[in-house]
Design a protein around this motif. Structure first.
Motif, short mmCIF file in Angstrom:
data_model
loop_
_atom_site.label_atom_id
_atom_site.label_comp_id
_atom_site.label_asym_id
_atom_site.label_seq_id
_atom_site.Cartn_x
_atom_site.Cartn_y
_atom_site.Cartn_z
N ARG A 144 1.96 -4.99 -3.57
CA ARG A 144 2.17 -4.47 -4.91
C ARG A 144 1.21 -5.05 -5.97
O ARG A 144 1.59 -5.31 -7.10
N GLY A 145 -0.02 -5.31 -5.54
CA GLY A 145 -1.00 -5.80 -6.49
C GLY A 145 -0.69 -7.19 -7.00
O GLY A 145 -1.25 -7.63 -8.02
N ASP A 176 4.67 -0.08 -0.64
CA ASP A 176 4.38 -1.37 -1.27
C ASP A 176 2.94 -1.83 -1.03
O ASP A 176 2.52 -2.87 -1.55
N ASP A 178 -1.08 -1.45 -1.45
CA ASP A 178 -2.07 -0.77 -2.29
C ASP A 178 -3.00 0.06 -1.39
O ASP A 178 -2.95 -0.04 -0.16
N GLU A 179 -3.88 0.87 -2.00
CA GLU A 179 -4.67 1.83 -1.23
C GLU A 179 -5.62 1.13 -0.25
O GLU A 179 -5.77 1.57 0.90
N ASP A 180 -6.24 0.04 -0.70
CA ASP A 180 -7.18 -0.65 0.19
C ASP A 180 -6.44 -1.26 1.38
O ASP A 180 -6.92 -1.20 2.53
N THR A 181 -5.31 -1.89 1.13
CA THR A 181 -4.54 -2.52 2.22
C THR A 181 -4.00 -1.46 3.17
O THR A 181 -4.06 -1.61 4.40
N SER A 182 -3.47 -0.37 2.62
CA SER A 182 -2.93 0.71 3.45
C SER A 182 -4.01 1.28 4.36
O SER A 182 -3.75 1.63 5.51
#
Length: 338
Positions: A144-145, A176, A178-182
Motif C-alpha cells: 500500500r505504498g 494491496d 502497488d502496480e510495480d509490485t503486482s
C-alpha cells in the motif's frame, strides 16, 4: 404717322436689335473660343514640358542608380559570407530544398549519434526493473505504498491466485499491491509493464533525437541559406542572419531589386523637384500655390488683370471709387483733403 408706317419702323428697329444682339453673341463666342484655344495651347505646352522633365529624370536615374551600384553599397554595408559580388546569381535553389537538404544531413548525424542498437537496452532494463517472481523465490516488498500497519513483507513466495498471493505464512490481497509490485507476481501485468517501459524509453530517445535535430537546424540553417545566396528580408520583423524562419529570407537578386527600386524612388523625388523647377522657370512659368499647378507668367498676369477689372467694375456698380483714383461715377471731383 400712320399705323402702317409705325409698324414698318418698329419692324426695322426689331431687326436691327436682333442683329446687334446676334453680333454681340458671336463676338463673345469668338472671344470664348479664342480663350479656350489659348488655354489649350499653353496646357499642351505644359504637358510637353512635363514629359521632357520625366525623360530627364529617368535618364539621370539610369546614370545615378544601377543594380551594380546597389551591390557595391551592399558589399560595403552588409558583411556576409559569401560576400556580395556582381553580378548576383540569377538562379537559386528553393529555400525549402535548402532546408530539406540540411534535414537529411542532420538525420544521418543523428543516426550515428543515437544508434538504434541503444534501444535494445530498454527491454533488458525493463526485465531487470520488473523481474517475474517464481514460486520458491525469496521476495521482499512494501504494501500500500508504505501506508498503514504491517506494510513490510519478506519471505518465500509460495502461492498465487487472482485475488491474493502467499509469502511465507502470510496471505496478501492483490489490491494491496502497488502496480510495480503486482507486475512482479502476475505474468499479464508483468508483460504490460515491460511494454510500457520500453515504449516510454523509446519516446524519450526519440525526443532526444528530435531535440538534437531541432537545435542543430536552428543554429545551422541560416548559414546554409547564406551559402545558397539567400539573405534576410529586412522589411520583416525579426529578420536576421540568425533567424532560421524561411519566411524571413529572400534571394540576393530580390534584395538588390528592392533596394534598387527604393533608391530610384528616393533619388527620383529629389531630381523631379529640382529639374521641374529649373525647367519651368526657364520656360517662364510660375508655380501657383492656390491652384497647385505651373502656369505661364503671361497667363497669370492676364488673370490678375482680369481680376482687377472685375473688382473695379464691382466698385463702380456699388458707387465706390475706382482703384486707379479716377473720377467717381457722377463726374464730380473728389473733395479736397482736410
Amino acid at each position: 404717322m400712320t399705323m402702317k408706317h409705325f409698324t414698318y419702323h418698329l419692324g426695322r428697329l426689331c431687326c436691327v436689335a436682333i442683329l446687334l444682339v446676334a453680333s454681340q453673341l458671336t463676338q463673345a463666342q469668338e472671344a470664348a473660343d479664342d480663350d479656350a484655344a489659348l488655354e489649350d495651347d499653353w496646357k499642351a505646352e505644359r504637358t510637353q514640358i512635363e514629359k521632357e522633365i520625366e525623360q530627364e529624370v529617368q535618364a539621370e536615374l539610369d546614370r545615378l542608380v544601377t543594380h551594380e551600384g546597389i551591390v557595391k553599397i551592399l558589399a560595403q554595408q552588409w558583411k556576409i559570407t559569401p560576400p556580395w559580388s556582381w553580378p548576383v546569381p540569377e538562379k537559386y535553389k528553393p529555400s525549402k530544398a535548402v532546408e530539406e537538404a540540411l534535414d537529411e544531413i542532420l538525420k544521418k548525424e543523428a543516426d550515428k549519434r543515437f544508434p538504434a542498437k541503444e534501444r535494445e537496452k530498454f527491454t533488458v532494463e525493463a526485465k531487470e526493473k520488473y523481474p517475474l517472481h517464481q514460486v520458491g523465490d525469496s521476495v521482499s516488498f512494501t504494501l500500500r505504498g508504505g501506508y498503514g500497519a504491517n506494510v513490510e513483507v519478506s519471505g518465500t513466495f509460495k502461492n498465487l491466485s487472482p485475488e491474493r498471493i502467499r509469502v511465507g505464512n502470510r496471505w496478501i490481497n492483490h489490491r494491496d499491491l502497488d502496480e510495480d509490485t503486482s507486475a512482479r507476481f502476475y505474468a499479464d501485468e508483468n508483460a504490460r509493464r515491460i511494454d510500457e517501459y520500453v515504449i516510454r524509453e523509446n519516446s524519450k530517445y526519440d525526443a532526444r533525437i528530435a531535440n538534437y535535430i531541432f537545435d542543430e537546424k536552428q543554429m545551422r540553417l541560416p548559414g546554409e541559406l547564406l551559402k545558397a545566396h539567400y539573405v534576410p528580408d529586412l522589411r520583416k520583423k525579426n529578420a536576421s542572419v540568425k533567424n532560421p524562419n524561411l519566411d524571413t529570407w529572400i534571394t540576393r537578386k530580390e534584395a538588390v531589386e528592392i533596394l534598387y527600386e527604393l533608391q530610384r524612388k528616393i533619388e527620383g523625388e529629389k531630381l523631379r523637384k529640382s529639374i521641374t523647377e529649373k525647367k519651368f522657370k526657364a520656360m517662364e512659368y510660375e508655380w501657383v500655390a492656390d491652384r497647385k499647378e505651373w502656369m505661364p507668367i503671361y497667363i497669370i498676369e492676364e488673370m490678375r488683370e482680369e481680376e482687377r477689372r472685375k473688382q473695379e467694375a464691382a466698385q463702380r456698380g456699388a458707387g465706390g471709387m475706382p482703384m486707379d483714383g479716377g473720377m467717381p461715377p457722377d463726374g464730380m471731383p473728389p473733395p479736397p483733403p482736410m
